[in-house]
Design a protein around this motif. Structure first.
Motif, PDB file in Angstrom:
ATOM      1  N   GLY C 192       0.830  -1.196   0.000  1.00 62.83           N
ATOM      2  CA  GLY C 192       0.000   0.000   0.000  1.00 62.83           C
ATOM      3  C   GLY C 192       0.862   1.242   0.000  1.00 62.83           C
ATOM      4  O   GLY C 192       2.084   1.182  -0.148  1.00 62.83           O
ATOM      5  N   MET C 193       0.207   2.386   0.143  1.00 64.55           N
ATOM      6  CA  MET C 193       0.928   3.640   0.211  1.00 64.55           C
ATOM      7  C   MET C 193       1.145   3.975   1.688  1.00 64.55           C
ATOM      8  O   MET C 193       0.194   4.142   2.441  1.00 64.55           O
ATOM      9  CB  MET C 193       0.121   4.740  -0.473  1.00 64.55           C
ATOM     10  CG  MET C 193       0.864   6.054  -0.598  1.00 64.55           C
ATOM     11  SD  MET C 193      -0.168   7.318  -1.391  1.00 64.55           S
ATOM     12  CE  MET C 193      -0.551   8.347   0.023  1.00 64.55           C
ATOM     13  N   ALA C 232       4.353  23.144  -0.389  1.00 64.14           N
ATOM     14  CA  ALA C 232       4.557  23.217   1.063  1.00 64.14           C
ATOM     15  C   ALA C 232       5.995  22.902   1.454  1.00 64.14           C
ATOM     16  O   ALA C 232       6.335  22.902   2.641  1.00 64.14           O
ATOM     17  CB  ALA C 232       3.597  22.246   1.749  1.00 64.14           C
ATOM     18  N   GLY C 233       6.841  22.612   0.455  1.00 64.39           N
ATOM     19  CA  GLY C 233       8.251  22.373   0.756  1.00 64.39           C
ATOM     20  C   GLY C 233       8.605  20.920   1.020  1.00 64.39           C
ATOM     21  O   GLY C 233       9.669  20.625   1.557  1.00 64.39           O
ATOM     22  N   TYR C 234       7.717  19.987   0.658  1.00 69.14           N
ATOM     23  CA  TYR C 234       8.020  18.564   0.841  1.00 69.14           C
ATOM     24  C   TYR C 234       8.134  17.879  -0.512  1.00 69.14           C
ATOM     25  O   TYR C 234       7.597  18.344  -1.512  1.00 69.14           O
ATOM     26  CB  TYR C 234       6.923  17.876   1.656  1.00 69.14           C
ATOM     27  CG  TYR C 234       6.805  18.404   3.062  1.00 69.14           C
ATOM     28  CD1 TYR C 234       7.788  18.118   4.006  1.00 69.14           C
ATOM     29  CD2 TYR C 234       5.713  19.180   3.442  1.00 69.14           C
ATOM     30  CE1 TYR C 234       7.688  18.606   5.295  1.00 69.14           C
ATOM     31  CE2 TYR C 234       5.610  19.667   4.739  1.00 69.14           C
ATOM     32  CZ  TYR C 234       6.595  19.381   5.669  1.00 69.14           C
ATOM     33  OH  TYR C 234       6.500  19.861   6.936  1.00 69.14           O
ATOM     34  N   LYS C 235       8.811  16.733  -0.499  1.00 65.57           N
ATOM     35  CA  LYS C 235       8.789  15.888  -1.693  1.00 65.57           C
ATOM     36  C   LYS C 235       7.609  14.933  -1.578  1.00 65.57           C
ATOM     37  O   LYS C 235       7.213  14.555  -0.473  1.00 65.57           O
ATOM     38  CB  LYS C 235      10.096  15.093  -1.798  1.00 65.57           C
ATOM     39  CG  LYS C 235      11.253  15.994  -2.243  1.00 65.57           C
ATOM     40  CD  LYS C 235      12.383  15.195  -2.839  1.00 65.57           C
ATOM     41  CE  LYS C 235      13.273  16.129  -3.625  1.00 65.57           C
ATOM     42  NZ  LYS C 235      14.681  15.787  -3.566  1.00 65.57           N
ATOM     43  N   MET C 236       7.078  14.525  -2.729  1.00 62.65           N
ATOM     44  CA  MET C 236       5.978  13.563  -2.694  1.00 62.65           C
ATOM     45  C   MET C 236       6.528  12.196  -2.298  1.00 62.65           C
ATOM     46  O   MET C 236       6.029  11.544  -1.392  1.00 62.65           O
ATOM     47  CB  MET C 236       5.307  13.499  -4.066  1.00 62.65           C
ATOM     48  CG  MET C 236       4.085  12.606  -4.103  1.00 62.65           C
ATOM     49  SD  MET C 236       2.779  13.251  -3.018  1.00 62.65           S
ATOM     50  CE  MET C 236       1.456  12.092  -3.323  1.00 62.65           C
ATOM     51  N   THR C 237       7.563  11.736  -3.026  1.00 63.01           N
ATOM     52  CA  THR C 237       8.208  10.465  -2.707  1.00 63.01           C
ATOM     53  C   THR C 237       9.711  10.715  -2.676  1.00 63.01           C
ATOM     54  O   THR C 237      10.200  11.623  -3.325  1.00 63.01           O
ATOM     55  CB  THR C 237       7.909   9.390  -3.775  1.00 63.01           C
ATOM     56  OG1 THR C 237       8.219   9.929  -5.063  1.00 63.01           O
ATOM     57  CG2 THR C 237       6.476   8.948  -3.762  1.00 63.01           C
ATOM     58  N   THR C 291      17.126   5.468   0.600  1.00 64.95           N
ATOM     59  CA  THR C 291      16.255   6.551   1.040  1.00 64.95           C
ATOM     60  C   THR C 291      16.279   6.687   2.556  1.00 64.95           C
ATOM     61  O   THR C 291      15.256   6.625   3.209  1.00 64.95           O
ATOM     62  CB  THR C 291      14.820   6.278   0.584  1.00 64.95           C
ATOM     63  OG1 THR C 291      14.482   4.968   1.042  1.00 64.95           O
ATOM     64  CG2 THR C 291      14.677   6.348  -0.898  1.00 64.95           C
ATOM     65  N   ASN C 292      17.447   6.913   3.096  1.00 69.11           N
ATOM     66  CA  ASN C 292      17.532   6.801   4.547  1.00 69.11           C
ATOM     67  C   ASN C 292      17.009   7.993   5.336  1.00 69.11           C
ATOM     68  O   ASN C 292      16.271   7.836   6.269  1.00 69.11           O
ATOM     69  CB  ASN C 292      18.961   6.462   4.968  1.00 69.11           C
ATOM     70  CG  ASN C 292      19.969   7.303   4.224  1.00 69.11           C
ATOM     71  OD1 ASN C 292      19.585   8.160   3.435  1.00 69.11           O
ATOM     72  ND2 ASN C 292      21.228   7.085   4.474  1.00 69.11           N
ATOM     73  N   GLU C 293      17.410   9.190   4.947  1.00 67.79           N
ATOM     74  CA  GLU C 293      17.023  10.341   5.763  1.00 67.79           C
ATOM     75  C   GLU C 293      15.513  10.560   5.767  1.00 67.79           C
ATOM     76  O   GLU C 293      14.973  11.148   6.687  1.00 67.79           O
ATOM     77  CB  GLU C 293      17.732  11.605   5.274  1.00 67.79           C
ATOM     78  CG  GLU C 293      18.950  11.891   6.121  1.00 67.79           C
ATOM     79  CD  GLU C 293      19.486  13.287   5.937  1.00 67.79           C
ATOM     80  OE1 GLU C 293      19.168  13.905   4.898  1.00 67.79           O
ATOM     81  OE2 GLU C 293      20.190  13.750   6.821  1.00 67.79           O
ATOM     82  N   ASP C 294      14.877  10.064   4.706  1.00 65.01           N
ATOM     83  CA  ASP C 294      13.429  10.222   4.621  1.00 65.01           C
ATOM     84  C   ASP C 294      12.712   9.484   5.736  1.00 65.01           C
ATOM     85  O   ASP C 294      11.560   9.774   6.033  1.00 65.01           O
ATOM     86  CB  ASP C 294      12.934   9.722   3.272  1.00 65.01           C
ATOM     87  CG  ASP C 294      13.464  10.590   2.161  1.00 65.01           C
ATOM     88  OD1 ASP C 294      14.530  10.253   1.627  1.00 65.01           O
ATOM     89  OD2 ASP C 294      12.830  11.611   1.864  1.00 65.01           O
ATOM     90  N   PHE C 295      13.402   8.493   6.321  1.00 63.25           N
ATOM     91  CA  PHE C 295      12.769   7.760   7.396  1.00 63.25           C
ATOM     92  C   PHE C 295      13.137   8.348   8.766  1.00 63.25           C
ATOM     93  O   PHE C 295      12.703   7.874   9.785  1.00 63.25           O
ATOM     94  CB  PHE C 295      13.147   6.278   7.313  1.00 63.25           C
ATOM     95  CG  PHE C 295      12.701   5.655   6.026  1.00 63.25           C
ATOM     96  CD1 PHE C 295      11.407   5.848   5.560  1.00 63.25           C
ATOM     97  CD2 PHE C 295      13.566   4.885   5.259  1.00 63.25           C
ATOM     98  CE1 PHE C 295      10.977   5.293   4.361  1.00 63.25           C
ATOM     99  CE2 PHE C 295      13.143   4.332   4.065  1.00 63.25           C
ATOM    100  CZ  PHE C 295      11.848   4.530   3.616  1.00 63.25           C
ATOM    101  N   VAL C 303       5.857   6.535   0.599  1.00 55.85           N
ATOM    102  CA  VAL C 303       6.529   5.473  -0.158  1.00 55.85           C
ATOM    103  C   VAL C 303       5.500   4.369  -0.386  1.00 55.85           C
ATOM    104  O   VAL C 303       4.458   4.342   0.263  1.00 55.85           O
ATOM    105  CB  VAL C 303       7.736   4.875   0.613  1.00 55.85           C
ATOM    106  CG1 VAL C 303       8.854   5.878   0.742  1.00 55.85           C
ATOM    107  CG2 VAL C 303       7.312   4.365   1.974  1.00 55.85           C
ATOM    108  N   PHE C 304       5.810   3.479  -1.343  1.00 54.28           N
ATOM    109  CA  PHE C 304       4.926   2.336  -1.559  1.00 54.28           C
ATOM    110  C   PHE C 304       5.635   1.083  -1.068  1.00 54.28           C
ATOM    111  O   PHE C 304       6.815   0.879  -1.364  1.00 54.28           O
ATOM    112  CB  PHE C 304       4.596   2.190  -3.043  1.00 54.28           C
ATOM    113  CG  PHE C 304       3.717   3.298  -3.550  1.00 54.28           C
ATOM    114  CD1 PHE C 304       2.342   3.193  -3.449  1.00 54.28           C
ATOM    115  CD2 PHE C 304       4.264   4.452  -4.087  1.00 54.28           C
ATOM    116  CE1 PHE C 304       1.513   4.226  -3.895  1.00 54.28           C
ATOM    117  CE2 PHE C 304       3.447   5.485  -4.538  1.00 54.28           C
ATOM    118  CZ  PHE C 304       2.074   5.379  -4.445  1.00 54.28           C
ATOM    119  N   GLY C 305       4.915   0.242  -0.328  1.00 58.23           N
ATOM    120  CA  GLY C 305       5.584  -0.961   0.148  1.00 58.23           C
ATOM    121  C   GLY C 305       4.648  -1.923   0.836  1.00 58.23           C
ATOM    122  O   GLY C 305       3.536  -1.575   1.220  1.00 58.23           O
TER     123      GLY C 305
END
Lengths: 294, 305, 467
Positions: C192-193, C232-237, C291-295, C303-305
């Motif tokens: 899922g997302m 808003a200053g964020y990335k989507m993925t 994609t470490n810092e994103d977590f 993310v999708f997983g």
């Protein structure tokens, strides 16, 4: 003559010029930087072995020690992987390869270096040619063949082929060209030494630095080899360290633990360092080979 | 020299054959057979489609034609050579310099033994482990990027090393340099140890400068080992595989610019076990490296004989 | 000269004999063994997908002296050791040897690095003298092994339609070839997302899974949200690769048709959308696993997983990650999809069919065992009834997801999954398209060159394919 030279040298040393001092500083600075560059990786491996999986996941980087060294050690020792057995297997294969490789490569080089026979140039050219064949080229054919003759899952295909190592042979041959005078062998013959005995008791000791160098190279490359052993060795009791590390790395997500992986990498580097340090005295100690040339 | 040798040892020459037996026997059994199979299969269509064997079917030189007409063999050859040169030039220069320093009796480096031991150490780390560390170090969020952004303020957003063609190639070359310069230095030093110390002493007595000693004594006497280093490094370079394979996850990315010839070979023989095309590529590689090695050997060894 | 000639002739003769030996001992699996299979199970070619057909009595025998199981890690091994009735380990420290009743069991674990697992498995399956009874496969290459002569049809193992009635259809399609079912899985990998609750609250005004789902229920809406995120200053993925599986597992045509490489419209859609988003700086281009810092920090929205993504990739347990404070939530996202999974097959040449069938049946179909797998290992199991029970259990919540129960969403993800377009070429095609297109996204090459690189890579890996 030599004595006079040495005296002269002594006098030179007393009036060491600024030039030499400067060169010495430059050399030391460069060498210290290179050493830092070389040791850095061991430091990072050690650091990583003290962190747990969560701290290491996603390729995160650490400069300082963590607090999980003991935990990683305990986890590794209690995992299903028999690291000591793997280490023993690795030692048998790497040491076996190194011994066979250096001894027989010296023998082959000796044959080419000090005998004149009809096929000498043919053989030499042939070995030079086969030296250039990539191992990957014949690997799958090799594995298939080992299966056909029922040698797969044994150490034989990983140790015995080291006898025919063209690259080591070539080094030994080049080394003999520059350091082994034929006059010594002829002198041995006059003393009544048999050919085989001459080789073992006179030539081999003179080859010590070259043998030490090639023993290290062979040992290390065999120790770190994953490709061929992964295709040959099947049962648990035969697996070598690189295969066990790969096993750890492909563990399922519930058990995947980079802390253990780094701990195991640390442990598997340890024996090679010991072997290397043991043999390195031949490299750095300076066996005065030139003396026999005089 | 040669004349004398021939005259005196003639009755012992059968020992030449005897001493060759182990090498030749083991070689023929373990390596020649797979090799001949490789060459033989290069004239066949022979691969696996899933679990089904296709061929072997004799197709003459079709594999060779495909090799040269399709795909990017030249490009991969160029990649390989570029990455080899990036690593080899600093490697041989640094090794010669270190070798000269270590063998310079007047320089008397106090920690020489320590340096000599340490420089080989990177070779003891498995290529895969080494690549893991490199990857983490140069990753988007790795310390190198942090250094460039936060400390040195050279860039304001992360530089993605492994998506940049020159950066990836330089990193591969740099890793090869780090892993092998100690090895090369040790080889050269072992050769230097074989040089008669009285030659250096004599040179010093005659007031030769270190530069002169290096060019006039060390380098010429070192030639056999130097030839060995160049040839084996050339062969090793053309067979470059581990480092770019692991660093680019087997992809040779970006844009196939880090794809080496052996990685290409691996693609052929990996999944589909394409012994036909793999064999043809091997034969071509074998001829190229063989010719290059012979040239280096003849040019540098042939002069004086 | 004569001697030389003689030696050349000798070695030629030797090699010729060897070559003959090699080709002789490599059985052409499909042509030689297939007829034999159809004699044993004449009905199998007419059955519906998802059915084992038959119904006639199958008599299975154990004739071999040991049962050999090949796999690449200890995931399933631990489950068998702990949950298979009658299984005993020979020694506590050695997981690779055990007994079922009197029959010795040996595990051959070959790590999958560098294709080593498939190489070893291929060799053992083709080598008449090697013993293989059970082997495991992954979705990406399952089709390679689920063919006559390699894996045994489940119908030949005495498994009936009733045994597999509760399984998810997609898990059966993955291991079905020409209407014959060749394997079974204990798990499902619905995905899922997974989105960041803080960012959702800030930008979308809600972090409720149902409300968020309504805002991203198709790709157009999803891209609208991406634009909002960017503002808003964020990335989507974090990276383009994270959405790849959503597209690739929802294709309507296969990667390969009649040995021609075929690109599905959905793949092209992923490429176009990703390029657009990379150019608009709504997503990054680095590798999926970096994609470490994103977590750690609130940088990217989603993310999708699948379920295994929580523990494996999202750094739960590191103390300072978003996962540790339960900062994620799960919704289905624009399209339902699955990702990954392991299947169990019995080798056609097994000499212990009775025990092999017993293990396959118990470990992938027995309700008691499957319930234990949920309880002990947190897997999503391949049984609709059991999953429905856990989905309805309001007391169950996942810590990473801030207490949300993910089962109903994962279950929903699986309802419409269609894997009929899987081919044995998927793994390489999926890998190579992402590699090639990353060069396009980053502007290293234009799209045509990226396609050329992709085609070349696939054709080199599979000589039988062409563009």
């Amino acid at each position: 003559m030599a004595k006079e030279g040495a005296m002269q040298l002594q006098m030179d040393k007393e009036k060491v010029t600024g030039g030499i001092r400067l060169r010495r500083v430059v050399a030391n600075v460069v060498l210290v930087l290179l050493c830092v560059l070389c040791l850095f990786w061991f430091y990072i491996l050690l650091i990583n072995a003290t962190h747990n999986n969560a701290e290491l996941s996603g390729g995160r980087f650490h400069i300082f020690f963590g607090k999980y060294f003991g935990q990683n050690w305990v986890n590794l020792m209690h995992s299903s992987i028999n690291i000591w057995r793997g280490m023993l297997n690795s030692i048998i294969i790497a040491a076996g390869s190194a011994v066979l490789c250096t001894y027989f490569s010296s023998m082959t080089a000796y044959a080419i270096h000090c005998y004149d026979f009809k096929l000498k140039n043919v053989v030499f050219t042939f070995i030079l040619m086969i030296m250039t064949i990539p191992t990957q080229v014949t690997a799958l054919g090799f594995v298939q063949f080992m299966r056909n003759i029922h040698l797969h899952d044994t150490f034989v295909p990983l140790i015995v082929p080291a006898i025919a190592a063209p690259v080591t042979f070539f080094y030994m041959k080049q080394y003999m060209d520059s350091t082994l005078p034929l006059s010594i062998i002829e002198a041995a013959r006059i003393d009544g030494s048999g050919e085989f005995r001459t080789f073992n008791t006179i030539v081999m000791p003179m080859m010590k630095p070259a043998i030490a160098v090639q023993a290290i190279f062979t040992f290390v490359s065999s120790w770190n080899n994953y490709f061929t052993p992964a295709l040959i060795l099947k049962s648990d009791k035969n697996k070598t360290l690189p295969i066990l590390i790969a096993t750890l790395r492909s563990a399922d997500y519930m058990k995947f633990d980079m802390g253990q992986v780094y701990m195991m990498i640390m442990l598997s580097i340890f024996p090679v360092i010991v072997v290397y340090l043991a043999l390195s005295k031949y490299i750095v100690g300076g066996v005065a080979l030139g003396a026999v040339k005089g | 020299m040669k004349q004398a040798k021939r005259g005196k040892v003639v009755s012992f020459n059968k020992w030449g054959y005897i001493f060759l037996i182990p090498f030749i026997a083991v070689y023929c059994f373990f390596q020649l057979i797979p090799l001949v199979m490789t060459i033989y299969y290069s004239f066949f269509e022979n691969y696996m489609s899933g679990m089904t064997q296709i061929g072997p079917r004799f197709i003459g030189i079709e594999n060779y034609i495909t090799l040269f007409s399709k795909g990017d063999m030249l490009k991969y050859a160029l990649n390989t050579v570029i990455m080899w040169i990036i690593g080899f030039i600093p490697q041989i220069l640094v090794s010669l310099l270190l070798g000269a320093w270590f063998s310079d009796t007047r320089l008397r480096l106090r920690a020489a033994s320590f340096y000599k031991v340490v420089i080989y150490l990177p070779n003891l780390i498995m290529a895969s482990a080494f690549s893991m560390l490199f990857f983490a170090l140069f990753s988007e969020t790795g310390p190198i990027n942090a250094l460039l952004m936060n400390t040195l303020h050279v860039i304001n957003k992360p530089f993605i090393f492994f998506q940049d063609i020159p950066a990836t190639r330089i990193l591969v070359g740099f890793m090869n340099f780090l892993m092998w310069f100690g090895n090369t230095t040790i080889l050269l030093m072992a050769g230097m140890l074989g040089i008669d110390p009285s030659l250096y002493e004599a040179a010093e007595v005659d007031g030769a400068t270190p530069t002169q000693v290096f060019w006039r004594i060390t380098l010429p006497l070192l030639r056999p080992i130097l030839v060995y280093v160049v040839i084996t490094s050339l062969i090793g370079g053309l067979q470059m595989f581990d480092v770019p394979q692991i660093l680019t996850n087997g992809k040779g990315s970006p844009a196939n610019s880090a794809m080496t010839l052996i990685m290409w070979l691996n693609r052929h023989i990996g999944t589909s076990k394409n012994f036909g095309m793999g064999g043809a590529l091997s034969v071509v590689l074998f001829i190229i490296t063989g010719v290059l090695s012979m040239v280096v050997y003849k040019v540098s060894n042939g002069k004086e004989d | 000269m004569k001697k030389k000639l003689l030696s050349v002739m000798l070695s030629t003769a030797m090699v010729a004999a060897l070559l003959a030996g090699c080709t002789g001992s490599t059985p052409a699996v499909s042509s030689e063994v297939a007829p034999a299979t159809s004699e044993v199970a004449p009905v199998t070619s007419e059955v519906e997908p998802g059915s084992v057909g038959g119904g006639e009595e199958v008599v299975l025998e154990d004739t071999g002296d040991k049962l050999t199981i090949e796999c690449w890690n200890d995931e399933w091994q631990t489950r068998v050791i702990n949950l298979m009735p009658g299984y005993t380990q020979d020694s506590e420290s050695d997981p690779n040897h055990g007994h079922i009743g009197d029959l010795p069991v040996e595990w051959i674990v070959t790590p999958s690095d560098n294709g080593a697992y498939q190489n070893a498995l291929d060799a053992d399956l083709l080598d008449d003298s090697a013993d293989v009874d059970i082997f495991l496969v992954e979705a990406d290459y399952a089709g390679k092994y689920t063919v006559p002569g390699v894996a045994k049809p489940l119908g030949d193992l005495g498994i009936t339609d009733a045994d597999i009635a509760d399984q998810y259809a997609y898990t059966q399609q993955v291991v079905t070839t020409d209407g014959v079912l060749y394997g079974s899985s204990w798990q499902t990998c619905g995905a899922g997302m997974i989105y960041n609750r803080d960012i959702a609250k800030e930008v979308l005004g809600t972090d409720d899974p149902d409300e968020v789902q309504a805002l991203v229920s198709d790709w157009d809406k999803w891209q609208d949200v991406a634009a909002q995120m960017k503002e808003a200053g964020y990335k989507m993925t974090p990276c383009a690769a994270t959405s790849y599986r959503v597209f690739s597992n929802n294709v309507t045509t296969p990667w390969v048709k009649d040995n021609k490489i075929n690109v599905d419209a959905n793949i092209q859609k992923w490429i176009d959308m990703s390029k657009e988003m990379v150019d608009a700086e709504q997503t990054g281009t680095f590798g999926l696993w970096d994609t470490n810092e994103d977590f750690q920090k609130n940088i990217s929205f989603c993310v999708f997983g699948p379920a295994w993504y929580f523990d494996f990739c999202m750094q739960a347990g590191s103390g300072d990650s978003i996962a540790d404070r339960g900062g994620w939530a799960l919704c289905q996202g624009p399209q339902a999809h699955f990702w990954g999974g392991t299947w169990v097959c019995v080798a056609e040449k097994t000499d212990n069919a009775a025990t092999a069938a017993e293990i396959l049946k118990t470990m992938t179909m027995d309700e008691g065992v499957l319930t234990s797998i949920i309880e002990d290992y947190g897997d999503n199991v391949n049984n609709k009834t059991i999953v429905a029970k856990y989905a309805a259990d309001t007391s169950y919540g996942n810590d990473v997801l801030g207490g949300q129960n993910p089962y109903s969403i994962f279950e929903g993800a699986l309802a419409n999954v269609d894997v009929s377009n899987m081919t044995i070429y998927d793994q390489i095609c999926n890998e190579q398209i992402q590699t090639a297109m990353t060069d396009y996204f980053t502007g290293k090459v234009d799209e045509d060159t990226a396609w050329d690189n992709f085609y070349t890579a696939v054709e080199e890996t599979y000589p039988e394919l062409s563009r």
